[in-house]
Write a protein that holds these residues in place. Structure first.
Motif, PDB file in Angstrom:
ATOM      1  N   CYS A 157       0.830  -1.201   0.000  1.00  0.00           N
ATOM      2  CA  CYS A 157       0.000   0.000   0.000  1.00  0.00           C
ATOM      3  C   CYS A 157       0.870   1.259   0.000  1.00  0.00           C
ATOM      4  O   CYS A 157       2.066   1.219   0.301  1.00  0.00           O
ATOM      5  CB  CYS A 157      -0.877  -0.041   1.256  1.00  0.00           C
ATOM      6  SG  CYS A 157      -2.015   1.333   1.405  1.00  0.00           S
ATOM      7  N   CYS A 159       0.868   3.251   2.264  1.00  0.00           N
ATOM      8  CA  CYS A 159       1.346   3.390   3.650  1.00  0.00           C
ATOM      9  C   CYS A 159       2.434   2.379   3.992  1.00  0.00           C
ATOM     10  O   CYS A 159       2.957   2.403   5.111  1.00  0.00           O
ATOM     11  CB  CYS A 159       0.174   3.267   4.613  1.00  0.00           C
ATOM     12  SG  CYS A 159      -0.417   1.580   4.837  1.00  0.00           S
ATOM     13  N   CYS A 173      -6.559  -2.127   2.472  1.00  0.00           N
ATOM     14  CA  CYS A 173      -5.533  -2.004   3.509  1.00  0.00           C
ATOM     15  C   CYS A 173      -6.177  -1.552   4.811  1.00  0.00           C
ATOM     16  O   CYS A 173      -7.235  -0.914   4.814  1.00  0.00           O
ATOM     17  CB  CYS A 173      -4.473  -1.003   3.066  1.00  0.00           C
ATOM     18  SG  CYS A 173      -3.130  -0.797   4.257  1.00  0.00           S
ATOM     19  N   CYS A 175      -5.351   0.857   6.429  1.00  0.00           N
ATOM     20  CA  CYS A 175      -5.395   2.332   6.423  1.00  0.00           C
ATOM     21  C   CYS A 175      -6.622   2.869   5.682  1.00  0.00           C
ATOM     22  O   CYS A 175      -6.844   4.085   5.664  1.00  0.00           O
ATOM     23  CB  CYS A 175      -4.122   2.904   5.800  1.00  0.00           C
ATOM     24  SG  CYS A 175      -4.031   2.730   4.009  1.00  0.00           S
ATOM     25  N   ARG A 177      -7.211   2.467   2.347  1.00  0.00           N
ATOM     26  CA  ARG A 177      -7.031   2.548   0.889  1.00  0.00           C
ATOM     27  C   ARG A 177      -7.417   1.210   0.247  1.00  0.00           C
ATOM     28  O   ARG A 177      -7.118   0.144   0.788  1.00  0.00           O
ATOM     29  CB  ARG A 177      -5.579   2.902   0.548  1.00  0.00           C
ATOM     30  CG  ARG A 177      -5.217   4.317   0.934  1.00  0.00           C
ATOM     31  CD  ARG A 177      -3.763   4.631   0.593  1.00  0.00           C
ATOM     32  NE  ARG A 177      -3.439   6.017   0.898  1.00  0.00           N
ATOM     33  CZ  ARG A 177      -3.095   6.453   2.111  1.00  0.00           C
ATOM     34  NH1 ARG A 177      -3.015   5.604   3.124  1.00  0.00           N
ATOM     35  NH2 ARG A 177      -2.830   7.735   2.316  1.00  0.00           N
TER      36      ARG A 177
HETATM   37 ZN    ZN Z   1      -2.370   1.261   3.716  1.00  0.00          ZN
END
Ligand code: ZN
Length: 192
Positions: A157, A159, A173, A175, A177
């Protein structure tokens, strides 16, 4: 550009470039040559050496003990782990100069500790190179690669977390996304 007023330079560092953005920190025994261009909020660890024909954009982290040679460009937010080895000649031989190659480390890429990057190579945006790897060819954006020579082992990702794709080629993900796999690339499908 700054006049270095807003740059932290450790008293033992040798900084010849004036082209360094604000909030950049340069730690002990680093040496930066006059032609190097360095952006804002960059962290340059102890014992780094930065040559003349080098561009480092903003928010880059360069851990200890890294030499960055002529022809290397490091884009925004890239991370270089300790003792990463960069190069700029494909067939070096003392006394037989052949010209230098270029290396491009794109936005958000991460290079693990002690990895070696051969020259003439582009590391794609948000790619991750595992520690101790030897990179001998270009790396796709968001690719996770490691080994000697590196092989692609998956995707990461924006991140930096490894993505797990479902059978319908979608991944989400932690996060937030979300990505889809398309051919030999992945694409972000939402904005977070
Ligand atoms: Zn992520």
């Amino acid at each position: 550009m700054s006049n270095l007023d807003e740059v932290y330079i450790h008293p033992s560092a040798i900084v010849e470039s004036k082209n360094i953005g604000r909030n950049t920190r340069i730690w002990a025994f680093a040496h930066i040559l006059e032609g190097a261009k360095i952006g804002r909020n960059v962290n340059i660890g102890d014992h780094c050496f930065i040559e003349n024909d080098v561009t480092i954009e903003n928010n880059v982290v360069i851990k200890n003990g890294i030499s960055i040679w002529d022809g290397v460009t490091i884009e925004d937010g890239a991370f270089l782990g300790p003792n990463v080895a960069l190069t700029n000649e494909l067939f070096p031989r003392s006394g037989f100069p052949k010209g230098l190659e270029k290396t491009l480390i794109k936005r958000g890429a991460t290079i693990g500790a002690n990895a070696t990057i051969l020259t003439g190579i582009t590391l794609g945006e948000f790619s991750t190179i595992g520690a101790g790897s030897v990179v001998t060819k270009n790396v796709s954006r968001h690719a996770l690669v490691y080994g000697n020579p590196v092989k692609q082992k998956g995707w990461v990702c924006t991140c930096g977390v490894k993505l797990k794709f479902s059978k319908n080629k979608e991944a989400k993900c932690s996060c937030g996304r979300e990505f889809i796999e398309k051919g030999r690339q992945i694409q972000l499908v939402n904005k977070t």
